[in-house]
Scaffold this active site. Structure first.
Site, PDB file in Angstrom:
ATOM      1  N   ASP A   1      -7.286  -4.515   8.551  1.00  0.00           N
ATOM      2  CA  ASP A   1      -8.025  -5.349   7.800  1.00  0.00           C
ATOM      3  C   ASP A   1      -8.569  -6.203   8.747  1.00  0.00           C
ATOM      4  OD1 ASP A   1      -7.901  -4.543   5.109  1.00  0.00           O
ATOM      5  OD2 ASP A   1      -5.790  -5.214   4.869  1.00  0.00           O
TER       6      ASP A   1
ATOM      7  N   ARG B   1       7.184  -5.159   3.136  1.00  0.00           N
ATOM      8  CA  ARG B   1       6.060  -5.871   2.908  1.00  0.00           C
ATOM      9  C   ARG B   1       5.752  -5.810   1.507  1.00  0.00           C
ATOM     10  NH1 ARG B   1       0.188  -4.730   4.766  1.00  0.00           N
ATOM     11  NH2 ARG B   1       0.481  -2.461   4.059  1.00  0.00           N
TER      12      ARG B   1
ATOM     13  N   GLU C   1      -5.112 -11.020   8.834  1.00  0.00           N
ATOM     14  CA  GLU C   1      -5.774 -10.015   8.507  1.00  0.00           C
ATOM     15  C   GLU C   1      -7.317 -10.175   7.894  1.00  0.00           C
ATOM     16  OE1 GLU C   1      -3.589  -7.424   6.071  1.00  0.00           O
ATOM     17  OE2 GLU C   1      -3.017  -8.957   4.705  1.00  0.00           O
TER      18      GLU C   1
ATOM     19  N   HIS D   1       0.773  -1.181  -0.021  1.00  0.00           N
ATOM     20  CA  HIS D   1      -0.003   0.145  -0.037  1.00  0.00           C
ATOM     21  C   HIS D   1       0.798   1.381  -0.061  1.00  0.00           C
ATOM     22  CE1 HIS D   1      -3.798  -2.144   0.326  1.00  0.00           C
ATOM     23  NE2 HIS D   1      -3.263  -2.842   1.560  1.00  0.00           N
TER      24      HIS D   1
END
Length: 258
Positions: A178, A77, A152, A46
């Site tokens: 999430d 990530r 998540e 993200h």
């Protein structure tokens, strides 16, 4: 701290504190890395960071660590549980990967397969920069590379025990936004699901501890990170560069206008 040191500490469930980076701003990342955090995560899912940004971000983390405490490593990530982003992040010099949207033990097995060289996994050999940090011997890289699975999703929470028991996994990592949505939150931080959320967070920590692996969580400030570490989490990540930049800028504006 070398990648081997970090892997040893993660696997030993030592208390570690990290920081989250979403901006492709290497000079800022370098300054963060010199502060003494145990790790800095570059967000390839993200965050506003492409592959070149991940590479320069990892270089910045190493540079910041060298002039700071010397104890900070870079993690990524990755954007997906796929061999290409996992392999490229590790080739660029990441000490480990955080893999999102893990639902089952089969998902974990695929992530481990992508992160480890044969005979443990199927990672393609080409440690372009990683060989400078770990060395070119595949077995050494396998021993030093950390694989963390994000919990998540509804399925991930349901299957957390089998996920934690998957060979090759070093730890799980809670994505609170999430996970909250998976539990029925209307928006991240919705207070109406505080009870179920806390139960889930405690369950994940207990399950990881029972399996002998690390449990980590993303938090929004240092106080929250301290609380989660006291709760049984072995590592916690603090907020992000973009959130802090906006928050401090807004606070100074409010002060100046008051």
């Amino acid at each position: 701290m070398t990648a081997n040191d970090f892997a040893r500490k993660i696997r030993g469930r030592e208390k570690l504190v990290g920081y989250w980076v979403t901006l492709d701003a290497p000079p800022a990342t370098e300054r963060i890395a010199r502060l003494g955090y145990d790790y800095v995560v570059l967000d390839g899912q993200h965050g506003l960071i492409g592959y070149q940004g991940l590479l320069t971000g990892l270089l910045a983390i190493d540079a910041g660590a060298a002039i700071g405490s010397g104890e900070t490593v870079g993690l990524v990530r990755v954007e997906a549980n796929d061999p290409t982003p996992i392999g490229r992040a590790l080739d660029a010099g990441a000490a480990g990967v955080i893999v999102p949207l893990i639902d089952t033990s089969d998902d974990v097995a695929r992530a481990v397969q992508a992160a480890k060289y044969p005979p443990v996994g199927g990672r393609s050999f080409g440690p372009t920069r990683a060989s400078l940090r770990i060395g070119p011997v595949p077995a050494d890289s396998n021993a030093a590379t950390v694989v963390l699975a994000m919990i998540e999703t509804p399925l991930g929470l349901k299957n957390v025990a089998e996920i934690c028991a998957t060979p090759g996994l070093d730890g799980v990592y809670v994505g609170p936004s999430d996970l909250g949505l998976a539990l029925g939150a209307r928006f991240p931080g919705d207070p109406e699901i505080d009870g179920p959320f806390e139960e889930a967070v405690e369950l994940i920590a207990r399950t990881a501890a029972a399996a002998g692996i690390a449990a980590g969580i993303h938090t929004f400030d240092g106080d929250s990170a301290k609380r989660r570490l006291a709760q049984g989490y072995s590592f916690a990540t603090v907020s992000s560069d973009l959130n802090h930049l906006e928050g401090i800028a807004a606070a100074h504006l409010d002060t100046a206008r008051s």
